[in-house]
Design a protein around this motif. Structure first.
Motif, mmCIF file in Angstrom:
data_model
loop_
_atom_site.group_PDB
_atom_site.id
_atom_site.type_symbol
_atom_site.label_atom_id
_atom_site.label_comp_id
_atom_site.label_asym_id
_atom_site.label_seq_id
_atom_site.Cartn_x
_atom_site.Cartn_y
_atom_site.Cartn_z
ATOM 1 N N ALA A 138 0.797 -1.224 0.061
ATOM 2 C CA ALA A 138 -0.179 -0.025 0.012
ATOM 3 C C ALA A 138 1.029 1.268 -0.096
ATOM 4 N N ALA A 139 2.282 1.210 -0.018
ATOM 5 C CA ALA A 139 3.225 2.318 0.026
ATOM 6 C C ALA A 139 2.907 3.238 1.085
ATOM 7 N N ASP A 140 2.558 2.499 2.463
ATOM 8 C CA ASP A 140 2.223 3.207 3.795
ATOM 9 C C ASP A 140 3.633 3.126 4.560
ATOM 10 N N VAL A 141 4.544 3.730 4.216
ATOM 11 C CA VAL A 141 5.743 3.814 4.973
ATOM 12 C C VAL A 141 5.736 4.092 6.509
ATOM 13 N N GLU A 142 4.603 4.696 7.047
ATOM 14 C CA GLU A 142 4.661 5.010 8.335
ATOM 15 C C GLU A 142 4.246 3.652 9.051
ATOM 16 N N ALA A 143 3.094 2.790 8.492
ATOM 17 C CA ALA A 143 2.675 1.596 9.112
ATOM 18 C C ALA A 143 3.931 0.450 8.941
ATOM 19 N N PHE A 144 4.770 0.551 7.883
ATOM 20 C CA PHE A 144 5.826 -0.338 7.614
ATOM 21 C C PHE A 144 6.529 0.009 8.733
ATOM 22 N N VAL A 145 7.304 1.158 9.079
ATOM 23 C CA VAL A 145 8.101 1.257 10.161
ATOM 24 C C VAL A 145 7.536 0.843 11.552
ATOM 25 N N ARG A 146 6.509 1.206 11.948
ATOM 26 C CA ARG A 146 5.758 0.751 13.029
ATOM 27 C C ARG A 146 5.875 -0.731 13.146
ATOM 28 N N ALA A 147 5.481 -1.452 12.100
ATOM 29 C CA ALA A 147 5.629 -3.084 12.284
ATOM 30 C C ALA A 147 6.899 -3.352 12.275
ATOM 31 N N ASP A 148 7.927 -2.749 11.512
ATOM 32 C CA ASP A 148 9.219 -3.152 11.417
ATOM 33 C C ASP A 148 9.919 -3.146 13.050
ATOM 34 N N LEU A 149 9.661 -1.829 13.498
ATOM 35 C CA LEU A 149 10.085 -1.833 14.903
ATOM 36 C C LEU A 149 9.491 -2.695 15.894
ATOM 37 N N GLY A 150 8.290 -2.991 15.706
ATOM 38 C CA GLY A 150 7.488 -3.754 16.654
ATOM 39 C C GLY A 150 8.026 -5.264 16.493
ATOM 40 N N PHE A 151 8.292 -5.563 15.192
ATOM 41 C CA PHE A 151 8.862 -6.967 15.319
ATOM 42 C C PHE A 151 10.181 -7.077 15.861
ATOM 43 N N HIS A 152 11.141 -6.186 15.897
ATOM 44 C CA HIS A 152 12.398 -6.383 16.619
ATOM 45 C C HIS A 152 12.156 -6.104 18.186
ATOM 46 N N ALA A 153 11.151 -5.285 18.617
ATOM 47 C CA ALA A 153 10.893 -5.239 19.974
ATOM 48 C C ALA A 153 10.287 -6.628 20.366
ATOM 49 N N GLU A 154 9.549 -7.050 19.716
ATOM 50 C CA GLU A 154 8.920 -8.473 20.246
ATOM 51 C C GLU A 154 10.249 -9.481 20.538
ATOM 52 N N ILE A 155 11.114 -9.342 19.652
ATOM 53 C CA ILE A 155 12.109 -10.344 19.644
ATOM 54 C C ILE A 155 13.004 -10.037 21.013
ATOM 55 N N LEU A 156 13.425 -8.822 21.056
ATOM 56 C CA LEU A 156 14.083 -8.320 22.328
ATOM 57 C C LEU A 156 13.393 -8.898 23.637
ATOM 58 N N ALA A 157 11.981 -8.655 23.688
ATOM 59 C CA ALA A 157 11.029 -9.024 24.768
ATOM 60 C C ALA A 157 11.225 -10.632 24.980
#
Length: 232
Positions: A138-157
């Motif tokens: 969808a070319a939604d950069v903001e949503a992409f970034v949120r999900a990307d950061l969330g993915f890494h945060a989930e792994i850290l947790a």
């Protein structure tokens, strides 16, 4: 509450002036009364702001002489170091140094997570990966970034180590800004999705070594993408 906000204003102002080089290493800060006049606050407010700068290692007190700026190697505030390097250093090197640090921390986190992750965390990671795919389409950069950061945060947790998320938290704003820049490039989005899928597969398989390798490959790909598309 009002005084706390005033302290933050003085603290932010002095920290930014140090970072900008207005007060070079080993130079003195203005005296207390001068700072009171510059910021139009009380002496107590100035003292509290200076106390925080001391705690963060940006300045030191010399008896009978005043307060002096420390070299960056003595700073203990990660956000201040990142901002100073961004303002004064080579942006390319700063980006690569951050990736090196992430490589060390997140590779180990992925290895631990593979041994400890549960079904709920794996489901959350899978959803975040799908969100990245949908946002990319969808070319939604903001949503992409949120999900990307969330993915890494989930792994850290999921690593089960309480220190790892705390160590990475001060970088959250810097990483979000960097992701917003890199994720605007469709090719980088495609590479990120591929690498995240490999990381998820390794985690789902419970293979710590493979998870570390997959995370390391992701960081290497990110470094190559930065060099090719962003900071060439």
């Amino acid at each position: 509450m009002v005084r706390r906000l005033l302290v933050e204003d003085v603290l932010d102002g002095l920290r930014e002036r140090i970072i900008a080089g207005e007060f070079p290493v080993d130079s003195p800060l203005p005296g207390e009364l001068e700072l009171v006049g510059q910021y139009e606050v009380s002496r107590v407010t100035v003292r509290e702001a200076i106390k925080v700068l001391h705690a963060q290692g940006l300045v030191r007190a010399e008896r009978g002489r005043g307060t002096f700026v420390n070299p960056m190697r003595r700073w203990t505030s990660l956000p201040a170091v990142v901002r100073a390097l961004g303002a004064q250093g080579d942006p390319r090197q700063v980006s690569l140094d951050l990736l090196e640090m992430r490589r060390v921390l997140e590779g180990g986190a992925a290895e631990l997570a593979a041994q400890r992750i549960g079904s709920e965390e794996l489901t959350a990671l899978a959803r975040l990966l799908e969100t990245m795919r949908g946002a990319s389409a969808a070319a939604d950069v903001e949503a992409f970034v949120r999900a990307d950061l969330g993915f890494h945060a989930e792994i850290l947790a999921a690593s089960g180590n309480a220190f790892l998320p705390v160590l990475m938290e001060p970088l959250s704003a810097v990483l979000a800004a960097a992701r917003a820049q890199t994720s605007a490039v469709p090719e980088i989005q495609a590479h990120a999705i591929e690498e995240h899928a490999r990381i998820l597969a390794a985690l789902a398989g419970g293979d710590g070594a493979a998870a570390r390798t997959a995370m390391d490959a992701h960081m290497q790909q990110t470094a190559e993408d930065l060099s090719r598309y962003i900071i060439a």
